[in-house]
Design a protein around this motif. Structure first.
Motif, PDB file in Angstrom:
ATOM      1  N   UNK A  41       0.783  -1.336  -0.005  1.00 20.16           N
ATOM      2  CA  UNK A  41      -0.011  -0.050  -0.062  1.00 20.16           C
ATOM      3  C   UNK A  41       0.976   1.289  -0.045  1.00 20.16           C
ATOM      4  N   UNK A  42       2.141   1.240   0.697  1.00 24.98           N
ATOM      5  CA  UNK A  42       2.998   2.386   0.666  1.00 24.98           C
ATOM      6  C   UNK A  42       3.558   2.434  -0.750  1.00 24.98           C
ATOM      7  N   UNK A  43       4.078   1.396  -1.096  1.00 26.58           N
ATOM      8  CA  UNK A  43       4.870   1.410  -2.431  1.00 26.58           C
ATOM      9  C   UNK A  43       4.119   0.909  -3.660  1.00 26.58           C
ATOM     10  N   UNK A  44       3.469   1.698  -4.216  1.00 27.10           N
ATOM     11  CA  UNK A  44       2.818   1.332  -5.346  1.00 27.10           C
ATOM     12  C   UNK A  44       3.671   1.192  -6.706  1.00 27.10           C
ATOM     13  N   UNK A  45       4.596   1.773  -6.781  1.00 30.92           N
ATOM     14  CA  UNK A  45       5.456   1.893  -7.974  1.00 30.92           C
ATOM     15  C   UNK A  45       6.967   1.276  -7.483  1.00 30.92           C
TER      16      UNK A  45
END
Length: 133
Positions: A41-45
């Motif tokens: 959820x924090x690092x979508x990319x």
């Protein structure tokens, strides 16, 4: 006696077995899309995760290790470590005007000549930084 090797850090941000930067980008994308990755959820990319990893490394190096000179192994390492603020001085040899104590060289081809040049430049940087203290 001066132990110059204690003042220089050689940095390889990505010691994984990748052949080109596309492979590295693909690896970070795979991490953030893996259902088992707890920070999805924090690092979508992948690029966002990569930047966070670099920031952690920079903070640790600048606040804990505090080398007089950092030699980056590979164009991708100096590019990421300086946040793109570097230029090619000679073929396969990189410097950063903003980060004066960070230099790098390409991992491609023969290292013999490049490594000697980088070693001389690293020694100059260490001497300059010691003289400025």
């Amino acid at each position: 006696a001066c132990n110059i090797e204690k003042e220089i850090m050689v940095l390889n941000l990505y010691p994984f077995g990748t052949h080109k930067s596309k492979d590295l980008s693909s690896m970070f994308r795979k991490i953030v899309t893996d259902p088992k990755f707890v920070y999805r959820d924090s690092y979508t990319k992948g690029r966002k995760l990569r930047r966070h990893f670099i920031k952690i490394m920079r903070d640790f190096i600048f606040n804990s290790i505090k080398p007089k000179c950092i030699i980056c192994l590979g164009k991708e390492t100096i590019s990421d470590f300086t946040y793109g603020e570097f230029e090619e001085e000679k073929e396969g040899y990189y410097i950063s005007e903003k980060h004066k104590n960070v230099i790098g060289f390409s991992r491609k081809g023969s290292w013999k000549k490049r490594a000697k040049e980088v070693g001389k430049k690293a020694a100059e940087i260490v001497k300059q930084r010691k003289d400025n203290i």
